[in-house]
Scaffold this motif. Structure first.
Motif, PDB file in Angstrom:
ATOM      1  N   UNK A 188       0.807  -1.220   0.000  1.00 32.07           N
ATOM      2  CA  UNK A 188       0.000   0.000   0.000  1.00 32.07           C
ATOM      3  C   UNK A 188       0.840   1.270   0.000  1.00 32.07           C
ATOM      4  N   UNK A 189       2.112   1.177   0.388  1.00 34.98           N
ATOM      5  CA  UNK A 189       2.948   2.368   0.499  1.00 34.98           C
ATOM      6  C   UNK A 189       3.174   2.993  -0.868  1.00 34.98           C
ATOM      7  N   UNK A 190       2.805   4.257  -1.005  1.00 36.63           N
ATOM      8  CA  UNK A 190       2.952   4.969  -2.272  1.00 36.63           C
ATOM      9  C   UNK A 190       3.798   6.224  -2.145  1.00 36.63           C
ATOM     10  N   UNK A 191       4.011   6.737  -0.951  1.00 36.07           N
ATOM     11  CA  UNK A 191       4.684   8.028  -0.777  1.00 36.07           C
ATOM     12  C   UNK A 191       5.738   7.902   0.315  1.00 36.07           C
ATOM     13  N   UNK A 192       6.938   8.394   0.024  1.00 37.86           N
ATOM     14  CA  UNK A 192       8.019   8.415   1.016  1.00 37.86           C
ATOM     15  C   UNK A 192       8.411   9.850   1.342  1.00 37.86           C
ATOM     16  N   UNK A 193       7.532  10.788   1.025  1.00 36.89           N
ATOM     17  CA  UNK A 193       7.846  12.204   1.176  1.00 36.89           C
ATOM     18  C   UNK A 193       8.130  12.574   2.624  1.00 36.89           C
ATOM     19  N   UNK A 194       7.381  11.975   3.554  1.00 39.91           N
ATOM     20  CA  UNK A 194       7.479  12.393   4.953  1.00 39.91           C
ATOM     21  C   UNK A 194       8.592  11.693   5.712  1.00 39.91           C
ATOM     22  N   UNK A 195       9.298  10.770   5.089  1.00 42.13           N
ATOM     23  CA  UNK A 195      10.300   9.992   5.826  1.00 42.13           C
ATOM     24  C   UNK A 195      11.512  10.847   6.178  1.00 42.13           C
ATOM     25  N   UNK A 196      12.100  11.477   5.177  1.00 39.88           N
ATOM     26  CA  UNK A 196      13.348  12.209   5.413  1.00 39.88           C
ATOM     27  C   UNK A 196      13.090  13.529   6.114  1.00 39.88           C
ATOM     28  N   UNK A 197      11.946  14.158   5.829  1.00 36.07           N
ATOM     29  CA  UNK A 197      11.685  15.479   6.397  1.00 36.07           C
ATOM     30  C   UNK A 197      11.576  15.451   7.909  1.00 36.07           C
ATOM     31  N   UNK A 198      11.090  14.343   8.484  1.00 41.02           N
ATOM     32  CA  UNK A 198      10.909  14.298   9.931  1.00 41.02           C
ATOM     33  C   UNK A 198      11.980  13.476  10.645  1.00 41.02           C
ATOM     34  N   UNK A 199      12.909  12.886   9.888  1.00 38.58           N
ATOM     35  CA  UNK A 199      13.958  12.071  10.495  1.00 38.58           C
ATOM     36  C   UNK A 199      15.322  12.594  10.059  1.00 38.58           C
ATOM     37  N   UNK A 200      15.784  13.675  10.664  1.00 40.29           N
ATOM     38  CA  UNK A 200      17.051  14.282  10.207  1.00 40.29           C
ATOM     39  C   UNK A 200      18.268  13.412  10.449  1.00 40.29           C
ATOM     40  N   UNK A 201      18.195  12.458  11.399  1.00 37.71           N
ATOM     41  CA  UNK A 201      19.344  11.619  11.697  1.00 37.71           C
ATOM     42  C   UNK A 201      19.298  10.282  10.966  1.00 37.71           C
ATOM     43  N   UNK A 202      18.402  10.126  10.021  1.00 35.09           N
ATOM     44  CA  UNK A 202      18.261   8.858   9.316  1.00 35.09           C
ATOM     45  C   UNK A 202      19.506   8.568   8.488  1.00 35.09           C
ATOM     46  N   UNK A 203      20.166   7.458   8.782  1.00 36.65           N
ATOM     47  CA  UNK A 203      21.374   7.082   8.062  1.00 36.65           C
ATOM     48  C   UNK A 203      21.167   5.906   7.120  1.00 36.65           C
ATOM     49  N   UNK A 204      20.133   5.085   7.355  1.00 38.20           N
ATOM     50  CA  UNK A 204      19.873   3.968   6.465  1.00 38.20           C
ATOM     51  C   UNK A 204      18.371   3.853   6.241  1.00 38.20           C
ATOM     52  N   UNK A 205      18.012   3.600   4.988  1.00 41.39           N
ATOM     53  CA  UNK A 205      16.610   3.465   4.596  1.00 41.39           C
ATOM     54  C   UNK A 205      16.486   2.232   3.718  1.00 41.39           C
ATOM     55  N   UNK A 206      15.576   1.339   4.106  1.00 46.05           N
ATOM     56  CA  UNK A 206      15.364   0.093   3.372  1.00 46.05           C
ATOM     57  C   UNK A 206      13.908   0.032   2.933  1.00 46.05           C
ATOM     58  N   UNK A 207      13.679   0.029   1.624  1.00 40.79           N
ATOM     59  CA  UNK A 207      12.344  -0.104   1.045  1.00 40.79           C
ATOM     60  C   UNK A 207      12.355  -1.368   0.193  1.00 40.79           C
ATOM     61  N   UNK A 208      11.802  -2.451   0.732  1.00 45.32           N
ATOM     62  CA  UNK A 208      11.850  -3.739   0.042  1.00 45.32           C
ATOM     63  C   UNK A 208      10.439  -4.244  -0.218  1.00 45.32           C
ATOM     64  N   UNK A 209      10.205  -4.655  -1.472  1.00 45.88           N
ATOM     65  CA  UNK A 209       8.926  -5.235  -1.880  1.00 45.88           C
ATOM     66  C   UNK A 209       7.769  -4.303  -1.561  1.00 45.88           C
ATOM     67  N   UNK A 210       7.915  -3.079  -2.008  1.00 47.28           N
ATOM     68  CA  UNK A 210       6.843  -2.071  -1.938  1.00 47.28           C
ATOM     69  C   UNK A 210       6.491  -1.696  -3.378  1.00 47.28           C
ATOM     70  N   UNK A 211       5.692  -2.521  -4.067  1.00 45.46           N
ATOM     71  CA  UNK A 211       5.537  -2.368  -5.523  1.00 45.46           C
ATOM     72  C   UNK A 211       4.798  -1.126  -5.969  1.00 45.46           C
ATOM     73  N   UNK A 212       4.156  -0.409  -5.047  1.00 44.07           N
ATOM     74  CA  UNK A 212       3.449   0.807  -5.444  1.00 44.07           C
ATOM     75  C   UNK A 212       4.274   2.064  -5.240  1.00 44.07           C
ATOM     76  N   UNK A 213       5.518   1.934  -4.857  1.00 49.24           N
ATOM     77  CA  UNK A 213       6.442   3.083  -4.860  1.00 49.24           C
ATOM     78  C   UNK A 213       6.970   3.232  -6.285  1.00 49.24           C
ATOM     79  N   UNK A 214       6.625   4.324  -6.918  1.00 48.11           N
ATOM     80  CA  UNK A 214       6.953   4.518  -8.336  1.00 48.11           C
ATOM     81  C   UNK A 214       7.981   5.615  -8.570  1.00 48.11           C
ATOM     82  N   UNK A 215       8.436   6.257  -7.540  1.00 49.47           N
ATOM     83  CA  UNK A 215       9.438   7.305  -7.721  1.00 49.47           C
ATOM     84  C   UNK A 215      10.198   7.510  -6.419  1.00 49.47           C
ATOM     85  N   UNK A 216      11.461   7.911  -6.563  1.00 49.63           N
ATOM     86  CA  UNK A 216      12.292   8.302  -5.427  1.00 49.63           C
ATOM     87  C   UNK A 216      12.523   9.805  -5.412  1.00 49.63           C
TER      88      UNK A 216
END
Length: 447
Positions: A188-216
């Motif tokens: 169901x995940x379609x948007x990753x817009x809010x991930x980086x904006x609210x997590x300034x210390x994020x050093x690793x991001x794993x998006x696996x088998x999320x077929x409705x993510x169509x853009x980075x």
């Protein structure tokens, strides 16, 4: 000794829990000054998620799980309880994997925000009121909701949880020191817009088998000065949200990125190039890509690159060539690479610049049946490729050196045959000269 199974939380079916969720959602809307958003019927939500989960049926583990599991909408209190129950302060991890897999937990964005606000606003303590009593259902260590405990959490993993996007700010408020975010098997995940904006210390991001993510493209929303594009465009946002990427590891596997434009890829790689991490590991596998953008050459600190099982428009099972996966020349500029894998991409030609990579760089090119250049015997290592490309250049150079004397002699012979008396060029030049003299003489006599 039999392995103990985790206790299943019963918060999703308890009457007092549902009443508490309504109170929590109303509290959020009142705090933000917004009316409560209309909720679609639960049956319609489950139908949408069921259709989205069909895209995960090609995964072997997914097929076995989907035979006996169905999506089921969960309440914010259930989600909050699961977060607290699965918090491991010894490792700083929260592993949100619902076990046993008798249903897929399905969450609305507003429900996730309500659950996270329950934790971050300190409404989980034993105060004796109705809300706290509702949340104390189940075997939950309420100390995990304290600020000190939440600050120790650095990693959260969501497996088989179905939600469309993360809340805009609630996750960052609840777990401010989050450095690793792992989202897997989310159809169901379609948007990753809010991930980086609210997590300034994020050093690793794993998006696996999320077929409705169509853009980075959301990763590229930060300019070279570290200012969000929304702030640059003057949308009236608080300037304090200025962020720069801090990613060191990025895994994107099993998504649908075949429709991303080249300009979008260029912006994404430009943003990753200025990451303060800096970026060291990058995985772009099983995303339906047909090329790797040339701006990947800007990732100077990259040491591991995995770009695997992107068919490039071909059918590898039937050995159909297709258009072939494009590997850019700029990849040879990443001299810090120590591991590169292009397995299963239908690569047909490799650029000569790969010979510039370090000798210790491990290069894997398996499952590319149409790869013809360089020849198979030189595909085993970077050093072998460099040797082949060097031999090819030397062959061309020797051919050019040997060709020059022959070319000079050929020109002499051609000039002699053309312009010597009786040659074709001589006769043509003679006729032109005589015609010019004749015209000039007629002009002078008429004057």
């Amino acid at each position: 000794m039999p392995r103990p199974q985790p206790t299943k939380c019963s918060g999703w079916s308890h009457k007092s829990t549902i009443e508490m969720d309504s109170i929590a959602q109303a509290h959020n809307c009142q705090r933000r000054g917004q009316p409560p958003p209309p909720q679609p019927p639960p049956q319609e939500q489950q139908q949408q998620v069921s259709a989205a989960l069909d895209s995960l049926a090609t995964i072997s583990t997914g097929r076995r799980i989907m035979e006996r599991a169905q999506p089921k909408t969960q309440t914010p209190s259930w989600f909050a309880l699961e977060l607290l129950k699965r918090t491991d302060l010894s490792s700083g991890d929260i592993c949100m994997f619902h076990y046993p897999m008798d249903f897929f937990p399905m969450m609305e964005t507003n429900g996730m925000e309500s659950a996270l606000d329950m934790i971050s606003e300190g409404r989980l303590g034993p105060r004796g009121d109705e809300e706290s009593n509702a949340l104390e259902l189940g075997n939950v260590d309420m100390a995990n909701a304290s600020l000190d405990a939440r600050n120790q959490v650095t990693r959260i993993q969501f497996s088989w949880y179905q939600f469309r996007e993360f809340p805009r700010e609630a996750l960052g408020r609840a777990y401010a020191n989050l450095q690793h975010l792992d989202v897997r098997q989310n159809a169901s995940l379609t948007c990753i817009d809010s991930i980086v904006t609210q997590l300034p210390q994020l050093t690793s991001l794993n998006l696996s088998d999320c077929p409705n993510i169509r853009t980075l493209a959301p990763l590229a929303q930060f300019g070279a000065d570290g200012v969000s594009m929304d702030v640059q465009m003057g949308d009236g946002l608080d300037p304090s949200i200025r962020r720069t990427l801090n990613l060191r590891h990025l895994w994107v596997r099993g998504c649908n990125l075949r429709s991303m434009e080249r300009d979008e890829w260029a912006d994404v790689f430009d943003a990753l190039a200025i990451s303060s991490g800096p970026l060291e590991r990058l995985t772009l596998s099983r995303n339906g890509m047909s090329y790797l953008h040339s701006h990947v050459g800007k990732l100077k600190s990259l040491t591991y690159l995995f770009v695997e099982d992107n068919d490039g428009g071909a059918n590898l099972k039937n050995n159909t060539p297709g258009i072939g996966f494009e590997v850019p020349d700029e990849l040879g500029e990443l001299t810090g690479l120590r591991f590169v894998s292009f397995c299963g991409n239908n690569v047909t030609v490799l650029p000569r610049t790969l010979g510039r990579l370090h000798d210790s760089c491990d290069l894997y090119l398996h499952r590319n049946p149409n790869l013809a250049y360089p020849p198979p015997m030189y595909q085993r290592s970077v050093k072998a490729m460099r040797q082949f490309f060097h031999q090819e250049r030397m062959t061309l150079l020797r051919g050019a050196v040997l060709f020059m004397p022959h070319r000079k002699r050929a020109r002499w012979r051609a000039n002699e045959r053309l312009y010597s008396p009786g040659g074709f060029g001589y006769l043509v030049c003679k006729d032109r000269f005589e015609e010019t003299v004749r015209r000039t003489s007629i002009t002078l006599m008429s004057d």
